[in-house]
Write an enzyme that holds these catalytic residues in place. Structure first.
Site, mmCIF file in Angstrom:
data_model
loop_
_atom_site.group_PDB
_atom_site.id
_atom_site.type_symbol
_atom_site.label_atom_id
_atom_site.label_comp_id
_atom_site.label_asym_id
_atom_site.label_seq_id
_atom_site.Cartn_x
_atom_site.Cartn_y
_atom_site.Cartn_z
ATOM 1 N N GLU A 138 -3.474 1.959 -7.507
ATOM 2 C CA GLU A 138 -3.789 2.972 -6.509
ATOM 3 C C GLU A 138 -3.046 4.254 -6.892
ATOM 4 O O GLU A 138 -1.873 4.414 -6.567
ATOM 5 C CB GLU A 138 -3.307 2.438 -5.144
ATOM 6 C CG GLU A 138 -3.398 3.385 -4.024
ATOM 7 C CD GLU A 138 -2.634 2.885 -2.800
ATOM 8 O OE1 GLU A 138 -3.067 3.256 -1.706
ATOM 9 O OE2 GLU A 138 -1.630 2.160 -2.918
ATOM 10 N N HIS A 187 0.847 -1.197 0.000
ATOM 11 C CA HIS A 187 0.000 0.000 0.000
ATOM 12 C C HIS A 187 0.882 1.246 0.000
ATOM 13 O O HIS A 187 1.967 1.268 0.589
ATOM 14 C CB HIS A 187 -0.923 0.008 1.217
ATOM 15 C CG HIS A 187 -1.996 1.031 1.124
ATOM 16 N ND1 HIS A 187 -1.787 2.353 1.404
ATOM 17 C CD2 HIS A 187 -3.293 0.924 0.742
ATOM 18 C CE1 HIS A 187 -2.900 3.020 1.214
ATOM 19 N NE2 HIS A 187 -3.845 2.174 0.809
#
Length: 189
Positions: A167, A95
């Protein structure tokens, strides 16, 4: 074609009661949907409580991270075995906050992906570029490098376990959203 997948990362939010309430709300709304794979990824401290709230539903439980070692003197880390023990099916790996705030490298992310697959977890492998990288025309290079380095050594059979989540880091919390076309361009690359 792969079944669509939707996962919610709860980040460092909520308390125990609100985590359970949200999990129950997700189950009430989509708990028996089978046309889409659905997962929620609450903070580590709420995994067991949320797992109980998800029982008897089609909503899976995911962790927000995983360590690459199976056990040992790694204060603050959590292993695949521990996550499986509390009913996790997924683990978010790579992430942007782990990369850009915590300082995780592509090499460490690769170790985590290998460990997750070997440990029976399904990795949600996050890739994406910063605003200055997008503005500099480096999106394709950055994302391609992250994918190549993150998946290094993963054979074709094991790659099926991995979900790659694009992302765009520049869109997180900025009020600027990536357009569907921008996301599709990265997916096509």
């Amino acid at each position: 074609m792969r079944k669509p997948f939707l996962a919610g990362n709860w980040k460092m939010n909520m308390d125990a009661a609100s985590a359970v309430a949200l999990a129950k709300g997700v189950v009430a709304e989509v708990g028996q949907v089978d046309s889409v794979d659905i997962a929620v990824c609450p903070p580590f401290v709420y995994l067991q409580s949320v797992a109980a709230a998800l029982s008897s539903s089609n909503v899976a439980l995911g962790a927000q991270d995983v360590f690459h070692q199976p056990n040992g003197a790694f204060t603050g880390e959590i292993s695949c075995t521990m996550l499986k023990d509390v009913s996790c099916s997924y683990a978010i790996i790579g992430h942007s906050e782990r990369r850009h705030v915590i300082g995780e490298t592509d090499a460490l992310i690769n170790k985590k992906i290998h460990a997750a697959i070997a440990g029976g977890l399904l990795p949600i492998f996050c890739v994406g570029e910063l605003l200055e990288e997008r503005q500099g025309g480096k999106t394709d290079k950055i994302v391609a490098d992250q994918v190549k380095k993150g998946l290094e050594g993963i054979c074709e059979e094991r790659i099926q376990a991995v979900t790659i989540a694009y992302e765009p880091v520049w869109a997180i919390g900025t009020g600027v959203n990536a357009t569907p076309q921008q996301a599709q361009d990265v997916h096509a690359m």
